[in-house]
Every structure is written in structure tokens, then in C-alpha cells.
Scaffold this active site. Structure first.
Site, PDB file in Angstrom:
ATOM      1  N   ARG A   1      -4.875  32.204 -18.274  1.00  0.00           N
ATOM      2  CA  ARG A   1      -5.452  33.211 -17.374  1.00  0.00           C
ATOM      3  C   ARG A   1      -4.712  34.547 -17.546  1.00  0.00           C
ATOM      4  NH1 ARG A   1      -9.770  35.118 -14.785  1.00  0.00           N
ATOM      5  NH2 ARG A   1      -9.287  36.068 -12.765  1.00  0.00           N
TER       6      ARG A   1
ATOM      7  N   GLN B   1       7.017  35.772 -12.862  1.00  0.00           N
ATOM      8  CA  GLN B   1       8.001  34.810 -12.373  1.00  0.00           C
ATOM      9  C   GLN B   1       7.553  34.108 -11.074  1.00  0.00           C
ATOM     10  OE1 GLN B   1      12.108  36.135 -11.509  1.00  0.00           O
ATOM     11  NE2 GLN B   1      12.630  34.944 -13.318  1.00  0.00           N
TER      12      GLN B   1
ATOM     13  N   GLU C   1       0.826  -1.215   0.000  1.00  0.00           N
ATOM     14  CA  GLU C   1       0.000   0.000   0.000  1.00  0.00           C
ATOM     15  C   GLU C   1       0.856   1.260   0.000  1.00  0.00           C
ATOM     16  OE1 GLU C   1      -3.285   0.217  -0.503  1.00  0.00           O
ATOM     17  OE2 GLU C   1      -3.161  -1.945  -0.764  1.00  0.00           O
TER      18      GLU C   1
END
Ligand SMILES: Cc1cc2nc3c(=O)[nH]c(=O)nc-3n(C[C@H](O)[C@H](O)[C@H](O)COP(=O)(O)OP(=O)(O)OC[C@H]3O[C@@H](n4cnc5c(N)ncnc54)[C@H](O)[C@@H]3O)c2cc1C
Length: 391
Positions: free
Chosen positions: A265, A276, A239
């Protein structure tokens, strides 16, 4: 050094990706809005798992599984992990501990579980026993030709859809005799206590179950009396590595979505990727995924094809789980930030990824417990398992 994926690996990865896009992703909003799937969607998804040959990817072909090695399982789970809502849990993977079933247990539990006719849930955690399973109070007492089990188990993942449990209990209440029992859900004395709500949306539930004077046959012991920790360890190792795979898939999707969003956007007259501050977040996300995924693939390859012993794999699996889950948590957090207000809307996959990845630092051993396992390895055998290059 050749680190290329084989053509078979690539084919398998693409098959898992297409399954995720075709079957799992389209169910995300239904799962989020209705906190699960309706009966029709569940039945269709189950059929799709069988059609795609993705049932029991972790079991041997002889047992009705797909016979994939650990590395192949990583490639598959990485793709499934991109889906939100815990939909990756739809393709059932019966606990690996069931590979220790006797002939009769194999017929009754393992084979039907691999076929998808039965489903297991692993029940270790209790109110007073989490990170430290030696605190488990669930006890099994011998009474003639039966074991009588008493205890209450918390957070039993998929307990709502399971029809049998692997119950970790102490024979005679003695932690030295930790034992896993196969317990059918419809036995007298098995009681659903309640079904709590969690932060994440998950396709199944994590109920609390009480086992009150539950009588099972002597043949209900998986492995042998006292083998509980070893069986549970096998489950943890598998797991933890699969959490590594799924969290890498999730982190990669978060990066993908963030990059696309940042390019389209526009604010202050420019796409936000031109700032940046945003570009550096994306750069950190990519570099951190690269580091964690490289580690995941190296350990997976080493385990599947390079030869590593069980103890070493246990130590490595903790490092994989720790680094991948923590990395994915950071990546998802940045993804929400890049998406701004939209990143906080549940209809956006990045919001769901961010919320859902939180549990990967908790279940199957918290990050602190993974560090303890790593520390233990360092004390006993030094740092070679982590810093060496055994391939
Ligand atoms: C959604 C969900 C599903 C789950 N599914 C299952 C399941 O199917 N089956 C199952 O058996 N369990 C399941 N669990 C339980 C899970 O594995 C435990 O929650 C986890 O192991 C932590 O145990 P705990 O919650 O009791 O925390 P605790 O052990 O009480 O820990 C609390 C805090 O103390 C810290 N801590 C504890 N001991 C140490 C230590 N020695 N050193 C430093 N820090 C320490 C922990 O890291 C943690 O931060 C699930 C949990 C969740 C939330």
C-alpha cells in the site's frame, strides 16, 4: 533443552494447513454472504473432513477418533483457526465428556458422533445462569424409570445441526446434584425457541432450546448423578486450550495479511510499512503473538507429553485462554487499523477476524472468569504452576 517439533508434528501441522487452505478458506465468502453454507458445500466439506482423517481429533482411536494427543490437537486447531466464519467447527469434535459414556451410550452416541453420523451440542448456559452455573434452573426429577427434564438453554452452539444434546441440569433442582443428561433432539418436549443473530458470522447457529417435560431413560445420565461439574470442567479445559490454539492461528493470519498489505500500500509516495507508526504496530503484533503462542505450546506440550495433573491443567488452561484470546483481540484490532477503510469491509478477512475474535473473550468463561480461576490457583497453591518450569 530441545523445543523442536518432531517430524510427525510438522507433518500433521502441514496437513492441517493444507486442509484449511483447500477446504475451509474457499468457503469463507459463501459463509459470510449467506450466513452459512448451502447443503452441497456442507456435504462436500463433511466428506473432506473424513477423507483427511480430521474427524474427532480429540477422541481415542478405539472410539473412532484420531487418537491425537493434546499438543497435536493444538497444532491442528491453530491452522483451522485461521479460517473465518467459524469454519473450524466443520470438522466435528464430539465433546470430550462423551469419553465417559457407558458401553451402551458409546454405541448410541460416541461412536456415531466420531464417525460424523451424529452431532452433539453442549447446553449449560441459561437466561439466569452464565458465569455462575450453580444458578442453572434446568431440573431433572425422577419419575419411575425415567428422568423428566425441564429448562431452557441459551446460546447452544451447533444446536441447529446437532441431533443430541449434553444437557447440564440439577437433579431435584439441587446444585449439588448437577448432572449431564444425553438428550435426543427429536424427543417430545424438545423445542426450538428461537435462533438469535450474533455479531460474528458462524457456520452454524447458537439457538435457544426449551426442554419441556422431556422424558429420558435412567441410562441417559452421562457419568453419574452429581458429576455434572467435573464433566463440564473437562470440556472447559479442552475448549479453553483449543481457543488458545485457534486465536493464535487467527492472529497469525491477521499479521500475515497486514504485513503484506503494508508492504504494497503506497501513500505519501511510500509503502506504509516504511512509516514507523505502522511498523511498530506490526512489531507489537509479532512480539505479542510470539509470547502467547510460546505459552500455548508450553502448556500443550506439558499436558500431552510432560505430565501434569488435572487440577493444574485446569489452572493453566485458563491462563492460556485469557492471554491468547486477549492477544488475538489486540492483534486483530491493529490489523484493521493497518488496512484502513479496507479493514472495515466484511469482504476482507481481517474485518471478519476482528469481529469474530471478540467472542473468544466471552465464551467458555469470560476473561474475568479465567482471572478468577488463576486467582484461585494462586491462593491455594501459589504461583509455581505459572512461573515454574516443570518440563
Ligand atoms: C456465540 C456464543 C456461543 C456460546 N455457546 C455456548 C454453548 O454451546 N453452550 C453453552 O452452554 N454456553 C454457550 N455460550 C455461553 C457462554 O459460555 C456465556 O455467555 C459466558 O460463559 C458468559 O455468561 P453470560 O453471558 O451469562 O454472562 P454473565 O455471567 O452474565 O457475565 C456478564 C459480565 O459479568 C462478568 N462477571 C460475572 N461474574 C463475575 C465475577 N464473579 N467477577 C467478575 N466479573 C464477573 C462477566 O465476566 C461479564 O463481563 C455461548 C455464548 C456465545 C456468545
Amino acid at each position: 533443552m530441545d523445543i523442536r517439533l518432531t517430524p510427525e508434528d510438522l507433518e500433521l501441522r502441514d496437513r492441517a494447513r493444507s486442509f484449511t487452505e483447500r477446504v475451509l478458506i474457499p468457503l469463507e465468502l459463501e459463509c459470510e454472504e449467506h450466513d452459512g453454507l448451502n447443503a452441497e458445500s456442507s456435504a462436500n466439506a463433511k466428506r473432506a473432513v473424513l477423507d483427511a482423517g480430521f474427524n474427532a481429533i480429540n477422541h481415542a482411536k478405539d472410539d473412532g477418533g484420531q487418537g491425537f494427543d493434546l499438543f497435536q490437537q493444538i497444532l491442528i486447531e491453530e491452522q483451522w483457526g485461521t479460517a473465518t466464519g467459524g469454519l473450524w467447527d466443520i470438522p466435528w469434535r464430539p465433546s470430550i465428556s462423551l469419553a465417559n459414556a457407558t458401553g451402551e451410550q458409546r454405541e448410541r452416541y460416541l461412536l456415531p458422533a466420531c464417525r460424523g453420523e451424529r452431532r452433539d451440542a453442549y447446553a449449560i448456559t441459561e437466561e439466569y445462569a452464565g458465569s455462575d452455573p450453580s444458578m442453572v434452573r434446568a431440573a431433572a426429577l425422577r419419575d419411575g424409570d425415567a428422568w423428566v427434564i425441564d429448562g431452557t438453554k441459551w446460546h447452544v452452539t451447533s444446536g441447529d445441526v446437532a441431533d443430541f444434546f449434553l444437557v447440564h441440569a440439577h437433579v431435584d433442582g439441587d446444585p449439588a446434584k448437577a448432572t449431564v443428561f444425553l438428550v435426543d433432539k427429536d424427543l417430545p418436549g424438545v423445542r426450538l425457541v428461537r435462533t438469535p443473530k450474533y455479531s460474528h458470522t458462524f457456520v452454524f447457529e447458537h439457538p435457544i432450546f426449551a426442554f419441556e417435560g422431556v422424558r429420558v431413560g435412567l441410562d441417559a445420565v452421562l457419568g453419574e448423578v452429581g458429576a455434572g461439574y467435573d464433566l463440564t470442567k473437562d470440556w472447559f479445559v479442552e475448549e479453553r486450550i483449543m481457543i488458545g490454539a485457534r486465536t493464535m492461528g487467527a492472529a497469525t493470519r491477521a499479521l500475515d495479511l497486514s504485513l503484506a498489505f503494508a508492504k504494497e500500500r503506497i501513500q505519501f509516495g511510500e509503502p506504509i510499512v516504511a512509516f514507523q507508526a505502522v511498523e511498530f504496530m506490526l512489531a507489537d503484533m509479532a512480539a505479542q503473538i510470539m509470547a502467547a503462542k510460546s505459552m500455548l505450546y508450553r502448556v500443550g506440550w506439558q499436558a500431552a507429553r510432560g505430565g501434569t495433573d488435572r487440577k493444574e491443567l485446569h489452572a493453566l488452561a485458563s491462563a492460556v485462554k485469557l492471554v491468547c484470546s486477549e492477544t488475538a483481540g489486540r492483534v486483530a484490532d491493529a490489523a484493521v487499523q493497518i488496512h484502513g477503510g479496507r479493514g472495515y469491509m466484511r469482504e476482507q478477512p481481517v474485518e471478519r477476524l476482528w469481529r469474530e475474535l471478540r467472542v473468544d473473550r466471552i465464551w467458555e468463561g469470560t476473561s474475568e472468569i479465567q482471572r478468577m480461576v488463576i486467582g484461585n490457583e494462586l491462593r491455594k497453591r501459589g504461583h509455581e504452576a505459572y512461573t515454574g518450569w516443570p518440563l
